[in-house]
Motif scaffolding. Sequence first.
Motif, PDB file in Angstrom:
ATOM      1  N   CYS A 183      -8.138  -3.166 -11.801  1.00  0.00           N
ATOM      2  CA  CYS A 183      -6.931  -2.706 -10.921  1.00  0.00           C
ATOM      3  C   CYS A 183      -6.057  -1.860 -11.728  1.00  0.00           C
ATOM      4  CB  CYS A 183      -6.178  -3.765 -10.165  1.00  0.00           C
ATOM      5  SG  CYS A 183      -4.854  -3.161  -9.056  1.00  0.00           S
ATOM      6  N   SER A 243      -2.879  -1.000 -11.109  1.00  0.00           N
ATOM      7  CA  SER A 243      -1.616  -1.437 -11.012  1.00  0.00           C
ATOM      8  C   SER A 243      -1.041  -1.627 -12.409  1.00  0.00           C
ATOM      9  CB  SER A 243      -1.380  -2.841 -10.007  1.00  0.00           C
ATOM     10  OG  SER A 243      -1.891  -3.873 -10.701  1.00  0.00           O
ATOM     11  N   CYS A 286      -4.485  -8.515  -4.113  1.00  0.00           N
ATOM     12  CA  CYS A 286      -3.796  -7.298  -4.155  1.00  0.00           C
ATOM     13  C   CYS A 286      -4.037  -6.126  -3.163  1.00  0.00           C
ATOM     14  CB  CYS A 286      -4.120  -6.645  -5.560  1.00  0.00           C
ATOM     15  SG  CYS A 286      -3.640  -4.996  -5.829  1.00  0.00           S
ATOM     16  N   LYS A 287      -3.324  -5.419  -2.797  1.00  0.00           N
ATOM     17  CA  LYS A 287      -3.410  -4.471  -1.586  1.00  0.00           C
ATOM     18  C   LYS A 287      -4.343  -3.269  -2.176  1.00  0.00           C
ATOM     19  CE  LYS A 287      -1.894  -1.568   1.870  1.00  0.00           C
ATOM     20  NZ  LYS A 287      -2.723  -1.588   2.970  1.00  0.00           N
ATOM     21  N   ARG A 288      -3.964  -2.966  -3.526  1.00  0.00           N
ATOM     22  CA  ARG A 288      -4.602  -1.914  -3.934  1.00  0.00           C
ATOM     23  C   ARG A 288      -6.165  -2.148  -4.276  1.00  0.00           C
ATOM     24  NH1 ARG A 288      -1.812   1.378  -8.823  1.00  0.00           N
ATOM     25  NH2 ARG A 288      -0.648   2.260  -7.356  1.00  0.00           N
ATOM     26  N   ARG A 333      -7.937  -4.901  -3.603  1.00  0.00           N
ATOM     27  CA  ARG A 333      -8.677  -5.620  -2.862  1.00  0.00           C
ATOM     28  C   ARG A 333      -9.667  -6.701  -3.204  1.00  0.00           C
ATOM     29  NH1 ARG A 333      -9.815  -0.734   1.542  1.00  0.00           N
ATOM     30  NH2 ARG A 333      -7.702  -0.318   1.901  1.00  0.00           N
ATOM     31  N   TRP A 389       0.666  -6.551   4.999  1.00  0.00           N
ATOM     32  CA  TRP A 389       1.485  -5.703   3.714  1.00  0.00           C
ATOM     33  C   TRP A 389       2.843  -5.590   4.206  1.00  0.00           C
ATOM     34  CZ3 TRP A 389       1.715  -0.108   1.510  1.00  0.00           C
ATOM     35  CH2 TRP A 389       1.971  -0.336   0.318  1.00  0.00           C
ATOM     36  N   ALA A 397       7.405  -1.362  -5.082  1.00  0.00           N
ATOM     37  CA  ALA A 397       6.143  -0.852  -5.029  1.00  0.00           C
ATOM     38  C   ALA A 397       5.238  -1.601  -5.987  1.00  0.00           C
ATOM     39  CB  ALA A 397       6.063   0.499  -5.034  1.00  0.00           C
ATOM     40  N   HIS A 422       2.129  -4.178  -5.085  1.00  0.00           N
ATOM     41  CA  HIS A 422       0.906  -3.321  -5.662  1.00  0.00           C
ATOM     42  C   HIS A 422       0.592  -2.193  -4.887  1.00  0.00           C
ATOM     43  CE1 HIS A 422      -0.962  -6.617  -8.463  1.00  0.00           C
ATOM     44  NE2 HIS A 422       0.419  -6.570  -8.358  1.00  0.00           N
ATOM     45  N   GLY A 423       1.451  -1.175  -4.728  1.00  0.00           N
ATOM     46  CA  GLY A 423       0.950  -0.030  -4.039  1.00  0.00           C
ATOM     47  C   GLY A 423       1.612   1.121  -4.637  1.00  0.00           C
ATOM     48  N   TYR A 449       3.552   5.680  -0.652  1.00  0.00           N
ATOM     49  CA  TYR A 449       2.772   5.157   0.418  1.00  0.00           C
ATOM     50  C   TYR A 449       3.256   4.075   0.944  1.00  0.00           C
ATOM     51  CZ  TYR A 449      -1.604   3.080   2.641  1.00  0.00           C
ATOM     52  OH  TYR A 449      -2.180   2.462   3.530  1.00  0.00           O
ATOM     53  N   LEU A 450       3.962   2.908  -0.053  1.00  0.00           N
ATOM     54  CA  LEU A 450       4.810   2.116   0.532  1.00  0.00           C
ATOM     55  C   LEU A 450       5.862   2.445   1.645  1.00  0.00           C
ATOM     56  CD1 LEU A 450       5.828  -1.151  -1.275  1.00  0.00           C
ATOM     57  CD2 LEU A 450       7.513   0.175   0.129  1.00  0.00           C
TER      58      LEU A 450
END
Length: 182
Positions: A37, A39, A64-66, A68, A79, A101, A105-106, A110-111
Amino acid sequence: MLASNPQWHAIQTNDASQDGHFYYGVTSTKIFCRPSCASRLPNRDHIRIFKTSTAAVQAGFRPCKRCRPTGEAVTVTEWVQEIDAIIAAHYSENLTLTELAHQAHGAPSYLHHVYRQQTGQTPQAHLQAVRLAHAKDLLMTTELPLKAIAIRCGFQSPAYFSTTFKKCYNQTPSSYRKNITS
Ligand SMILES: [Zn+2]
């Protein structure tokens, strides 16, 4: 389980060859990731290692959103709920968009985009509404000085607190307090 040196190294270098071999959760955010990841690197003391994503979920960590880590996309609705939970837990801190963010985790832009699209307001506007609601509550239920309330609700200064409060409720915090207690 704490991170061994090779695991820590894999996390530091975002080593994709270790994906699937282990997952790491970050205790301060309760989010878990694949080793690769991208992040921001967490503090090593906050890392817990899991052999499977199921074990991480069972231990109360969210994917984690980023990266996955469960293979499933986190839906935007989930989210946004997560972002709201972070705001509810950290509104008293200096919670910038970048920090928000990071915790969610973005990427910041974008968030901001997703949040606004889903809720019709920016994350900053929601954060301010949460702060003001807490401030109102403290004005009503406590005798704390304005300065203490400002700090406790995450406003940078008492003056900024007053201005913001007045803009929203058409009266200053002190007149608000006077009106409800008299
Ligand atoms: Zn991740």
